[in-house]
Design a protein around this motif. Structure first.
Motif, short mmCIF file in Angstrom:
data_model
loop_
_atom_site.label_atom_id
_atom_site.label_comp_id
_atom_site.label_asym_id
_atom_site.label_seq_id
_atom_site.Cartn_x
_atom_site.Cartn_y
_atom_site.Cartn_z
N ARG A 39 1.02 -1.25 -0.22
CA ARG A 39 0.08 0.00 -0.05
C ARG A 39 0.99 1.19 0.16
N GLY A 40 0.44 2.20 -0.66
CA GLY A 40 0.89 3.67 -0.43
C GLY A 40 0.27 4.62 -1.12
N ALA A 41 0.94 5.76 -1.09
CA ALA A 41 0.22 7.06 -1.81
C ALA A 41 0.26 7.10 -3.21
N ARG A 42 1.49 7.25 -3.90
CA ARG A 42 1.66 7.40 -5.29
C ARG A 42 2.70 6.66 -5.76
N MET A 43 2.52 5.65 -6.82
CA MET A 43 3.69 4.83 -7.26
C MET A 43 3.79 5.01 -8.72
N ALA A 44 4.78 5.01 -9.75
CA ALA A 44 5.09 4.99 -10.96
C ALA A 44 5.54 3.60 -11.29
N GLU A 45 5.18 3.10 -12.40
CA GLU A 45 5.79 2.28 -13.11
C GLU A 45 6.39 2.64 -14.37
N PHE A 46 7.92 2.58 -14.24
CA PHE A 46 8.45 3.38 -15.51
C PHE A 46 8.75 2.42 -16.82
N GLY A 47 8.24 2.59 -17.79
CA GLY A 47 8.06 1.64 -19.18
C GLY A 47 7.06 0.47 -18.62
N ALA A 48 5.94 0.88 -18.55
CA ALA A 48 4.94 0.07 -18.16
C ALA A 48 4.31 -0.77 -19.27
N GLY A 49 4.73 -0.25 -20.60
CA GLY A 49 4.14 -0.89 -21.76
C GLY A 49 2.55 -0.84 -21.93
N PHE A 50 1.84 -1.96 -21.87
CA PHE A 50 0.48 -1.99 -21.89
C PHE A 50 -0.18 -2.10 -20.57
N GLY A 51 0.90 -2.04 -19.54
CA GLY A 51 -0.07 -2.39 -18.06
C GLY A 51 -0.21 -3.66 -17.63
N ARG A 52 0.93 -4.61 -18.08
CA ARG A 52 0.82 -6.00 -17.76
C ARG A 52 0.66 -6.18 -16.30
N LEU A 53 1.21 -5.48 -15.56
CA LEU A 53 1.57 -5.79 -14.06
C LEU A 53 0.53 -4.58 -13.37
N ALA A 54 -0.18 -4.04 -13.87
CA ALA A 54 -1.02 -2.88 -12.99
C ALA A 54 -1.79 -3.24 -12.26
#
Ligand SMILES: C[S@@+](CC[C@H](N)C(=O)[O-])C[C@H]1O[C@@H](n2cnc3c(N)ncnc32)[C@H](O)[C@@H]1O
Length: 297
Positions: A38-53
């Protein structure tokens, strides 16, 4: 130079039409162990099509950032309705964030396309607040297969030498010690490591049920403290230091206040469907939850 995935069929070709359920499953296990749930704000860098979202469900705000607008569009088809998500087209070398706005970040299967790792890691470190977690996956040049091929003289490059190897244009494998040092140099404290994908071979996939492979991999991931010999390595690190004043303020910024011009690092203001920087004169397309910082209008 950027490895451009614009218009690519990465999702169908690499994942859906290929036998990669094992790789997907074991990467998810590594991330679930390393990223705070859990947390406030995260980013995935190079997230592509969002496979891991779906792994980021515990975060109040999730930023999927990628250089490819077309892959981000695919991510938006699945996650665009969710107000917790922002989709950002941008270059990791020129991130559009104020310092310290992220409480966590991931970068999976991306750094092998990055020619200037110190520059990219410096940008990422700056965007994460001190104490925030960064989960990085990288391709390991000192893996068992490469070691055996080198021994049998079927591979020219040395898996033990520290420097990255570019085995195809903009595709790099890294020595673990080199990458760990690069993280430290960029201002990260390395915490834990996990090895992944030891069984990434057609032979194992034909011989073993997926569930068995995933169980074995999950057990092997914990051997990372003994040896890092897998083709894929996950590193959990934490943004070091107390942070300078701007980083401290970053966590308090909300909404579009987190964005800065990637040209000058200066604040932006909204004007219609654009974000405008009065300092450097750039204008960036920004509509609904999609922000395009690849090129100014
Ligand atoms: C192999 S794909 C991995 C996608 C995703 N992380 C996953 O594991 O499914 C690599 C991604 O990195 C992105 N990428 C490569 N270089 C980039 C850069 N300089 N800035 C932003 N994204 C980049 C590509 O557009 C592509 O989507």
């Amino acid at each position: 130079m950027i490895c451009d995935y614009e218009g690519s069929d990465y999702r169908t070709r690499f994942w859906e039409n290929a036998d990669r359920a094992y790789e997907d499953a074991v990467e998810r296990i590594a991330i679930a162990h390393m990223l705070p749930p859990r947390g406030a704000r995260m980013a995935e860098f190079g997230a592509g099509f969002g496979r891991l979202a779906d792994l980021y469900a515990g975060y109040d705000e999730v930023i999927l950032l990628d250089y490819s607008r077309s892959l981000l569009e695919e991510a938006m088809q699945q996650w665009g309705h969710n107000p917790r998500f922002k989709f950002v087209a941008a270059d990791i070398y020129h991130l559009p964030f104020a310092p310290g706005v992220l409480s966590a970040a991931t970068m999976i299967r991306v750094i092998h396309h990055i020619a200037d790792v110190p520059a990219a890691l410096t940008q990422i470190r700056r965007a994460i607040a001190p104490g925030g977690t960064f989960v990085l996956e990288f391709a390991n040049k000192r893996n068992l297969k490469a070691m055996m091929r080198y021994l049998a003289r079927r591979q020219s490059w040395n898996p033990y030498s520290p420097e990255p190897v570019e085995f195809a244009t903009l595709n790099f494998d890294f020595h673990p010690q080199w990458m760990l040092q690069a993280l430290r140099n960029a201002g990260f404290d390395v915490r834990t490591k996990r090895t992944a994908s030891y069984l990434r071979a057609g032979f194992f996939k034909r011989a073993l049920p997926l569930r068995t492979m995933v169980r074995i991999d999950a057990a092997l991931q914990r051997t990372a403290s003994l040896a890092l010999l897998s083709p894929s390595v996950f590193v959990q690190s934490v943004a070091a230091g107390q942070g300078h004043e701007a980083e401290g303020e970053g966590a308090a910024l909300g909404g579009e206040g987190i964005f800065r011009s990637p040209r000058s690092g200066q604040p932006l203001r909204r004007e219609g469907d654009m974000l405008v920087c009065d300092t450097d004169g750039t204008r960036w397309h920004a509509e609904d939850n999609f922000y395009d910082f690849k090129a100014p209008l």
